[in-house]
Structures are given as C-alpha cells and as structure tokens.
Design a protein around this motif. Structure first.
Motif, PDB file in Angstrom:
ATOM      1  N   SER A   2       0.832  -1.202   0.000  1.00 10.33           N
ATOM      2  CA  SER A   2       0.000   0.000   0.000  1.00 10.33           C
ATOM      3  C   SER A   2       0.870   1.257   0.000  1.00 10.33           C
ATOM      4  O   SER A   2       2.056   1.207   0.284  1.00 10.33           O
ATOM      5  CB  SER A   2      -0.904  -0.002   1.231  1.00 10.33           C
ATOM      6  N   ASP A   3       0.237   2.380  -0.304  1.00  8.50           N
ATOM      7  CA  ASP A   3       0.950   3.660  -0.305  1.00  8.50           C
ATOM      8  C   ASP A   3       1.566   3.963   1.058  1.00  8.50           C
ATOM      9  O   ASP A   3       2.625   4.558   1.150  1.00  8.50           O
ATOM     10  CB  ASP A   3      -0.004   4.805  -0.675  1.00  8.50           C
ATOM     11  N   GLN A   4       0.871   3.546   2.115  1.00 12.43           N
ATOM     12  CA  GLN A   4       1.352   3.824   3.470  1.00 12.43           C
ATOM     13  C   GLN A   4       2.669   3.093   3.753  1.00 12.43           C
ATOM     14  O   GLN A   4       3.421   3.500   4.609  1.00 12.43           O
ATOM     15  CB  GLN A   4       0.326   3.379   4.526  1.00 12.43           C
ATOM     16  N   ALA A  48       1.472  -3.381   5.743  1.00 14.15           N
ATOM     17  CA  ALA A  48       0.293  -3.085   6.554  1.00 14.15           C
ATOM     18  C   ALA A  48      -0.217  -4.299   7.326  1.00 14.15           C
ATOM     19  O   ALA A  48      -0.896  -4.151   8.333  1.00 14.15           O
ATOM     20  CB  ALA A  48      -0.818  -2.514   5.674  1.00 14.15           C
ATOM     21  N   ALA A  73      -2.589   1.434   9.587  1.00 18.40           N
ATOM     22  CA  ALA A  73      -3.068   2.577   8.811  1.00 18.40           C
ATOM     23  C   ALA A  73      -1.920   3.334   8.153  1.00 18.40           C
ATOM     24  O   ALA A  73      -2.032   3.807   7.029  1.00 18.40           O
ATOM     25  CB  ALA A  73      -3.869   3.517   9.707  1.00 18.40           C
ATOM     26  N   ASP A  74      -0.805   3.484   8.880  1.00 19.91           N
ATOM     27  CA  ASP A  74       0.302   4.301   8.394  1.00 19.91           C
ATOM     28  C   ASP A  74       1.553   4.009   9.223  1.00 19.91           C
ATOM     29  O   ASP A  74       1.536   3.140  10.094  1.00 19.91           O
ATOM     30  CB  ASP A  74      -0.067   5.789   8.447  1.00 19.91           C
ATOM     31  N   ALA A  75       2.613   4.763   8.962  1.00 23.81           N
ATOM     32  CA  ALA A  75       3.882   4.546   9.662  1.00 23.81           C
ATOM     33  C   ALA A  75       3.754   4.820  11.162  1.00 23.81           C
ATOM     34  O   ALA A  75       4.381   4.134  11.975  1.00 23.81           O
ATOM     35  CB  ALA A  75       4.981   5.416   9.053  1.00 23.81           C
ATOM     36  N   GLU A  76       2.934   5.786  11.545  1.00 22.46           N
ATOM     37  CA  GLU A  76       2.739   6.075  12.973  1.00 22.46           C
ATOM     38  C   GLU A  76       2.041   4.901  13.658  1.00 22.46           C
ATOM     39  O   GLU A  76       2.385   4.527  14.771  1.00 22.46           O
ATOM     40  CB  GLU A  76       1.929   7.363  13.164  1.00 22.46           C
ATOM     41  N   ASP A  77       1.063   4.306  12.982  1.00 15.95           N
ATOM     42  CA  ASP A  77       0.390   3.122  13.515  1.00 15.95           C
ATOM     43  C   ASP A  77       1.410   1.990  13.661  1.00 15.95           C
ATOM     44  O   ASP A  77       1.401   1.260  14.657  1.00 15.95           O
ATOM     45  CB  ASP A  77      -0.764   2.725  12.591  1.00 15.95           C
TER      46      ASP A  77
END
Length: 93
Positions: A2-4, A48, A73-77
């Motif tokens: 994914s983009d994330q 992810a 959801a993203d790098a922070e997740d």
C-alpha cells in the motif's frame, strides 16, 4: 504494497529497528514468530499486515513472518504497534 508502506518507509523502519532496537526484533521472533531459541534476528520488511524477519537459530537463518493483529493505517500506527508488541512480548517471555 500500500501507499502507506512504500519500499522507502519499510526500509526506513527496518533500518531503525535493526540498528537501534535489535533486541526488540529478537523478541518479536521469539514471542510472535514461534522461534523461541532465536539468538539474533533482523527485520527485512514491514507492510500493513505484518513483518518479515530472519532469525538465527543454531547458526542457521530461518525466515519468520509475523502477522499484525490489525491492518496498519500508516507509519505512525506501525510505530505504536511495534512498541505495544514488544511490551506484550516481554510479558509473554
């Protein structure tokens, strides 16, 4: 992927974990990867849904895939999840 979790982000997270938190990577392999006798480990990639590691067991390199308990959801997740997992693993071990 994914983009994330572009190859760049995966690489950055892996580099950070391998250089600054190598002991946590071993703990992931032991507690979540079922490689209880791992003496060293390296994070190869993260996406992810999980992370790919290699673990050292009796001078043999073993591939390990660990699924996350949710889709990140993203790098922070990813950051928060990896912290939570190392805390869980320390209790488990």
């Amino acid at each position: 992927m994914s983009d994330q979790f572009s190859a760049e982000i995966s690489s950055r997270i892996c580099k950070h974990m391998n250089e600054d938190h190598a002991n946590a990577v071993v703990i992931y392999a032991q507690a979540f990867g079922g490689v209880t006798d791992a003496t060293a480990a390296q994070m190869l990639s993260i996406d992810a849904e999980g992370m790919n590691l290699t673990a050292q067991v009796n001078e043999e390199t073993v591939p390990v895939r660990i699924q996350f308990d949710h889709v990140l959801a993203d790098a922070e997740d990813a950051h928060q999840t990896l912290i939570a997992m190392v805390k869980q693993a320390r209790v488990k071990l």
